[in-house]
Design an enzyme around this catalytic site. Structure first.
Site, short mmCIF file in Angstrom:
data_model
loop_
_atom_site.label_atom_id
_atom_site.label_comp_id
_atom_site.label_asym_id
_atom_site.label_seq_id
_atom_site.Cartn_x
_atom_site.Cartn_y
_atom_site.Cartn_z
N GLN A 37 2.45 -2.08 -7.13
CA GLN A 37 3.52 -1.09 -7.31
C GLN A 37 2.96 0.32 -7.47
O GLN A 37 3.53 1.15 -8.18
CB GLN A 37 4.40 -1.47 -8.50
N SER A 38 1.87 0.61 -6.81
CA SER A 38 1.23 1.92 -6.95
C SER A 38 2.12 3.06 -6.45
O SER A 38 2.50 3.09 -5.27
CB SER A 38 -0.09 1.92 -6.18
N ASN A 39 2.41 3.99 -7.34
CA ASN A 39 3.12 5.21 -6.92
C ASN A 39 2.21 6.08 -6.06
O ASN A 39 2.67 6.76 -5.15
CB ASN A 39 3.53 6.02 -8.16
#
Ligand SMILES: *Cc1c(COP(=O)(O)O)cnc(C)c1O
Length: 337
Positions: free
Chosen positions: A69-71
């Site tokens: 879920q890396s921004n």
């Protein structure tokens, strides 16, 4: 300045009046979650500098890495795609992930995705990205590798300049923040803010709230990448070479203040009390924090603002809202509403 102009800047600073009344302080929030939509959050400030360097070097493919879920990965994919570059992301997962949140957006915007395990990520991510770069290079691409969170020398310039933006806004608004608080996940945001604070003599107290790892880990990173940022500041005319040499020698781990008690049960893992805090803040202020970064950091703030807490002596506090909204939706089922 040698950077791209992509983010919506300057971002607003808003007073959170009900939270302020509750704790008897003035709490403000800088809306770096509103730097854009697809590239919303703090990483775009770093990417404006890093991706400019990539373009200047004639690169046409961006490679980076992060959690599922890396921004940061999502913002990198958005920038690459907008500029007509190809993008590839190395994502750390434990099992086949649902097509949700940031990962969904990575795929939606056409990124090449490669998965790796936690252990591979921790011990070999740089080599794996280099391997990916070699494969693309053999196909005729010119890749540019951005390390985790764009927390490296040139990326640090993003928050070096954000600090100057904050000081200009203070003057306009007629306020003086004594304390800044930010969530810390790869260290570049804290490093950039504090490097600017030290170099320009602003005299602020700047605190990074760890969302993984610990104080010693981030202090070491912050010293290293702040030093790596200095040659770029010299090239930009921000600093003389003499001054940069002096700063490089003087920088030490203790220059960076961190709170390490709010990691909870681990990176991107939420305790019920953290989710309850996010819901409470959403209802109190209509401001939504994310479970991985800003929710943990503001949970820590609430605790440290209590009598005996480490923020008790602060009066005008600026929290940097670094984004992360897309990471909230995949965990909506964990909330007790
Ligand atoms: C990456 C990130 C952070 C942490 O910033 P670092 O520079 O990596 O320490 C904080 N909040 C959000 C929403 C992020 O995506």
């Amino acid at each position: 300045m040698n950077k791209l102009s992509l983010a919506n800047l300057p971002t607003q600073i808003q007073h959170l009046s009900r939270w302020s009344a509750e704790c008897g302080k003035n709490i403000y929030v800088k809306r770096d979650d509103q730097t854009g939509s697809e590239w919303s959050g703090n990483k775009i400030r770093k990417l404006e500098f890093a991706v400019k360097e990539a373009l200047d070097q004639g690169c046409n493919l961006l490679i980076t890495c992060g959690g599922i879920q890396s921004n940061h990965c999502r913002a990198t994919v958005a920038v690459a795609t907008r500029l007509g570059l190809r993008s590839a992301v190395l994502l750390r997962i434990s099992e086949q992930p649902p097509l949700a949140g940031n990962y969904f957006l990575d795929r939606l915007m056409g990124a090449d995705v490669r998965f790796c395990t936690r252990d591979e990520y921790r011990d070999h991510r740089a080599e794996i990205m280099q391997e990916m770069a070699d494969v693309y290079a053999a196909q005729g691409f010119k890749p540019y590798i951005i390390p985790e969170g764009a927390s490296f020398g040139i990326g640090t310039l993003g928050y070096y300049h954000a600090m100057k933006e904050i000081v200009a806004q203070e003057r306009e608004m007629g306020i003086s923040f004594d304390t800044l608080v930010v969530a810390t996940g790869s260290g570049g945001t804290l490093a950039g803010l504090q490097l600017s604070n030290l170099v320009n003599g602003y005299g602020k107290r700047i605190i990074g709230v760890c969302v993984c790892d610990d104080t010693a880990y981030f202090q070491a990173i912050a010293v290293r990448i702040s030093r790596d940022a200095l040659p770029y500041l010299v090239a930009q005319g921000e600093l003389s070479q003499d001054r940069a040499d002096h700063v490089a020698k003087a920088l030490e781990p203790m220059d960076f203040e961190l709170f390490e008690e709010y990691v909870g049960i681990g990176y991107a893992l939420s305790r019920p009390e953290e989710l309850a805090h996010i819901a409470r803040m959403a209802r109190l202020e209509g401001t939504v924090f994310d479970p991985v970064y800003t929710g943990k950091a503001t949970y820590g703030m609430v605790n440290e603002l209590k009598p005996g807490g480490r923020l008790r002596s602060s009066e005008n506090i600026l929290f940097i809202h670094t984004g992360g909204l897309f990471g909230l939706f995949p965990v909506s089922g964990s909330f007790q509403l």
